[in-house]
Design an enzyme around this catalytic site. Structure first.
Site, PDB file in Angstrom:
ATOM      1  N   ARG A 534       1.258  -1.266   0.092  1.00 49.05           N
ATOM      2  CA  ARG A 534      -0.243  -0.102  -0.147  1.00 49.05           C
ATOM      3  C   ARG A 534       0.716   1.653   0.221  1.00 49.05           C
ATOM      4  NH1 ARG A 534      -4.207   1.055   4.830  1.00 49.05           N
ATOM      5  NH2 ARG A 534      -2.283  -0.071   6.107  1.00 49.05           N
ATOM      6  N   SER A 598       8.212  -5.320   6.625  1.00 47.31           N
ATOM      7  CA  SER A 598       7.704  -6.240   7.253  1.00 47.31           C
ATOM      8  C   SER A 598       8.559  -7.705   6.806  1.00 47.31           C
ATOM      9  CB  SER A 598       7.064  -7.013   7.116  1.00 47.31           C
ATOM     10  OG  SER A 598       5.979  -6.134   7.772  1.00 47.31           O
ATOM     11  N   ASP A 652       5.997  -4.111  10.923  1.00 44.57           N
ATOM     12  CA  ASP A 652       4.392  -4.065  10.880  1.00 44.57           C
ATOM     13  C   ASP A 652       4.135  -4.161  12.060  1.00 44.57           C
ATOM     14  OD1 ASP A 652       5.374  -6.362  11.061  1.00 44.57           O
ATOM     15  OD2 ASP A 652       3.788  -7.656  10.086  1.00 44.57           O
TER      16      ASP A 652
END
Length: 912
Positions: A534, A598, A652
């Site tokens: 994203r 992540s 994350d």
């Protein structure tokens, strides 16, 4: 159209005679509409009997039998059975073998019960039964064997529970009117030198269903139409209010003979039904049974003959003492008179024996009366049976029911047309079902042995399954030990000298502060952790309008780029950023950027992250060992379209902590339990030996998934954990993660199901090809199967989707396996989290700590019980901490932007 056959070989005189009888017995001839109405009324009575509030006033009692399963063909063993239901009783020895041939061998002996014992005391009666049993065991020379015994007791009983006493399951039967509890009466006197293990008490209807169920696994209904009548069937536990628990099925003894005792059949009862009832031993009771069973069918015919003779319509108006005597026209006469060829001759013989001199017309009329009475009986029985089958169909949610009814009883077996008429009624009322009827050849004694055999099979299988699942059930002491070991590994990871050998790496993130609410500005964020990523614009406002506004766009990363060169990967990422800025109309703007990355990284600064290794299917070359922020900046410069200030790179877990920290200032821990699992928390700088300085705090990315890689969890790892680990992409690595995260739980369950099936403890020992496929049992199935609102029916449809033909019992077992595996995962995760919060409390020298954990991840969010078990475990293992769990709603992208906002706030303050 009436469901009444025409008289044989009709001529005009006979037709006229039949017409007269038909008019006379008009009320006994039931139309299809009436039968459908009776069927619907009976369904309502069943509902009443099953309901806790309505059962006390229900006429159809729907008694739970605690028989929870029908035979599956794998039963094995040597059993005794007692069959008590009349003036004689039988003792049987039933050998059931499952050696591929599925054989049942039976030996039995019939014993009489003297009338004085039937009317004497219960103790005398059962002493007599015990003596007969001893005699039988002597004859077979098996007195020294303690064989399990099933008891067919064909009287209305109220059963209270299926209890476990000692080694075997016991069915305790508590009430027999007049006598004290059977459990007491069946304690064989000390004088008897043998011992019996009484496993099951059932009535004859249940015995019939179980006998037929051994030959046909679809058999889930038992029916008896003989001297009396009754039915039983397998009902869903969730509908049985009288018994606790809502999983699986239980056989219900309907005691349907009392249907109509509350008046619901008054409109179809005739004057003859009323007369029979008035003259019976139990007026007003068992009204349905009095309309259909063998005890009353002959008597109904006799009453009709008497009335018609009195009115001069038969026998020239002549009556005889025999015809006027109750019980002198037996039900077997009805069967004889209705036989195809010799029926009229039989009618002549029977009527003559009653002292009558019947004409040919009298014999024809008697045949017609028998036909009408027996047809009504079969039709009414078919109507109520159709209601039972319709209920089973609705319970299963199928469009077309395929089921089998096991039947016994002299009327069904000996009457020449009863069975055919009964089947025809059921087919008419249930045109969309395939119903098979099989006769019980060996009676209810074999059925009692079958109930016992099934109880033994279930007990043995349950014990075997529990032994296999036992290592998954962790005690409080074991969880405390896991917590202590996690704490030791954390200390190793934080220590400069021990860090290199530590499995829990405790990586410094250079995030030194959580949000304080004064952050403001526009920030970009990248969230990269899988095949999609994203790009976000995050607007942070403070003051009166405090809040966060987000805009984002999701982009995919093609496999060839994931596994190509690092340059191609970061060029693709920058191309997507460019597209997003254009989409937002911000192409020329330079904004601070936070990068959620992540994958395991070593950070030497907030804006520097050295990729230690790719995971999750990424293999882009030239990245491992490199600073990902540098790779991103180089790609931005290559494009020469815009410039960005990359302020922070975080994983994350840290992003989750920061997102929740914006909502709750007590949030100082981040936890992710999804496809993978990890945690981070704010550690005192004095304990972070890899970074210089003792002042303040720094967020530590624990990378706790590798806990146990040193072997410190080997004592609680099961054979299934080892199997899943060995076939994974990284054997021997991330062992803790493989016991608690979504990527692996489904595979652990699949391995257990495979093991159960190979041992014959599940799916009748048949392994489907689909079950052999790695990864086929996704973790989302655990969440669906354990959902409280999900009926076992839907569990079966999930298993069917996986190509697994399951029974109701199989579904319960699969659900139990899912529960055990997910519970252990949540408890282990809770033990790790307890180690973290306890360390924070001790760091601060507090007697009591109040703290919030920010959580994200599909397993935590979607599994119906994972979060509550996790919370409960932390509470038990860390009683001096009050831990609140706050779910992160906006993911780690927002967290990266907030870290950037905090960093910018601190940087600006430093500049000022």
């Amino acid at each position: 159209e009436w469901a009444v056959p025409a008289s044989p070989a009709p001529c005009s005189g006979q037709a006229a005679q039949a017409g007269t009888i038909d008019k006379y017995l008009y009320h006994m001839r039931l139309s299809d509409e009436t039968l459908l109405e009776v069927s619907q009324r009976f369904e309502k009575e069943m509902e009443k009997g099953l309901g806790a509030d309505t059962n006390p006033t229900a006429s159809v009692k729907m008694l739970p039998t605690f028989v929870r399963s029908t035979p599956d063909g794998t039963e094995d063993g040597d059993f005794l059975a007692l069959d008590l239901g009349g003036t004689n009783f039988r003792v049987l020895r039933v050998k059931v073998s499952d050696n591929g041939l599925r054989k049942v061998e039976m030996e039995n002996q019939i014993y009489a019960i003297p009338e004085e014992l039937m009317r004497g005391s219960g103790v005398q009666l059962f002493d007599h039964i015990a003596e007969c049993l001893a005699n039988f065991l002597d004859k077979l020379q098996i007195k020294d064997k303690k064989l399990p015994l099933g008891f067919t007791f064909s009287f209305p009983c109220h059963q209270t529970k299926l209890d476990e006493v000692g080694e075997g399951p016991w069915l305790l039967l508590m009430v027999w009117p007049v006598l004290s509890p059977l459990g007491h009466l069946l304690s064989f006197p000390p004088s008897q030198d043998f011992d019996i293990d009484i496993v099951a008490v059932v009535n004859d209807t249940v015995g019939t269903m179980m006998t037929c169920g051994y030959d046909d696994h679809n058999c889930e209904v038992g029916l008896i139409v003989g001297t009396g009548t009754n039915a039983c069937y397998m009902e869903e536990m969730r509908h049985i209010d009288l018994v606790e628990g809502d999983e699986g099925r239980m056989c219900i003894n309907m005691e349907w003979g009392a249907f109509g005792d509350d008046g619901v059949l008054d409109d179809i009862r005739t004057e003859f039904d009323r007369e029979i009832d008035m003259g019976s031993l139990n007026p007003g009771k068992q009204l349905f049974e009095k309309m259909i069973s063998g005890m009353y069918m002959g008597e109904l015919v006799r009453l009709i003959l008497v009335k018609m003779a009195k009115e001069g319509l038969l026998f020239g108006g002549r009556l005889t003492p025999d015809l006027l005597t109750t019980g002198h026209f037996e039900t077997r006469f009805v069967s004889a008179i209705e036989k195809e060829k010799e029926g009229l001759q039989k009618a002549h013989e029977i009527l003559s024996k009653l002292g009558l001199e019947p004409s040919h017309e009298d014999c024809l009329a008697t045949l017609r009366i028998c036909q009408i009475v027996s047809t009504r009986s079969a039709s009414l029985c078919g109507a109520t049976l159709a209601a039972v089958l319709r209920r089973i169909k609705d319970n299963k949610g199928v469009e077309r029911l395929r089921s089998t009814v096991g039947v016994d009883g002299s009327v069904y077996k000996k009457h020449p047309h009863f069975a055919r008429r009964l089947h025809k009624t059921v087919r008419k009322l249930l045109p969309d079902c395939e119903i098979r009827f099989i006769r019980s050849e060996d009676g209810s004694g074999k059925g009692a042995a079958m109930v016992t055999a099934v109880a033994y099979r279930l007990a043995a299988q349950h014990k075997a399954r529990q032994n296999i699942l036992e290592p998954f059930k962790l005690s409080h002491e074991q969880l405390l030990e896991v917590k202590e070991r996690m704490r030791i590994e954390m200390e190793k990871g934080l220590g400069k000298e021990t860090h290199a050998e530590a499995t829990v790496k405790m990586l410094p993130t250079y995030v030194c502060s959580t949000p304080d609410g004064t952050e403001k500005g526009d920030f970009l964020a990248l969230d990269l952790g899988g095949t999609n990523f994203r790009v976000l614009l995050v607007r942070v406002r403070n003051g009166m309008r405090r809040g966060v506004e987000m805009h984002n766009k999701i982009y995919s990363i093609p496999v060839e780029i994931m596994q190509g060169t690092g340059e191609e990967l970061f060029d693709h990422i920058v191309h997507c950023i460019s597209d997003f800025l254009e989409y937002m109309g911000m192409k020329g703007v330079s904004l601070p950027l936070g990068f959620t990355f992540s994958f395991p990284c070593q950070q030497n600064n907030l804006d520097e992250g050295i990729l230690l290794k790719w995971t999750k299917g990424f293999k882009a070359t030239g990245c491992e060992g490199e600073d990902v922020v540098g790779l991103l900046k180089e790609a931005i410069h290559r494009r020469e379209e815009f410039d960005l200030d990359v302020v922070a790179v975080v994983n994350d877990t840290v992003g989750t902590m920061m997102t929740c920290g914006y909502e709750d200032p007590y949030c100082e821990v981040g936890l992710i339990v999804g496809t993978g699992s990890n945690a981070c928390y704010m550690e005192e700088m004095r304990n972070v030996e890899l970074v210089e300085g003792d002042e303040g705090r720094m967020c530590v990315n624990m990378e706790w998934g590798a806990f146990g890689d040193s072997g410190c969890l080997d004592d609680i790892r099961t054979e299934f954990d080892v199997a899943v680990d060995e076939l994974s992409l990284n054997p021997g690595k991330q062992r803790y993660e493989k016991m608690i995260s979504g990527m692996y739980l489904g595979e652990i369950v699949r391995n257990i199901l495979m093991d159960f099936t190979k041992r014959g403890l599940l799916f009748r020992g048949r392994i489907s090809e689909r079950l052999k496929t790695r990864g086929i049992f996704e973790t989302k199935f655990l969440s669906q199967i354990e959902s409280d609102c999900l009926a076992l029916l839907q569990v079966r449809s999930i298993l069917q989707h996986l190509g697994l033909e399951s029974t109701c019992d199989d579904s319960i077992i699969v659900k139990e396996v899912c529960t055990v595996v997910a519970r252990r995962a949540a408890q282990l995760c809770g033990a790790g989290m307890a180690a973290v919060v306890d360390k924070i409390r001790e760091n601060r020298g507090l007697d009591f700590l109040k703290i919030t954990v920010g959580v994200d991840g599909t397993l935590y969010k979607l599994h119906p019980h994972f979060s509550s078990i996790l919370h409960e475990t932390v509470k038990q293992l860390s009683p001096k901490c009050e831990v609140t769990f706050l779910q992160s709603e906006d993911g780690s992208g927002k967290g990266a932007a907030l870290i950037t906002a905090v960093a910018c706030r601190i940087r600006e303050a430093g500049q000022r």
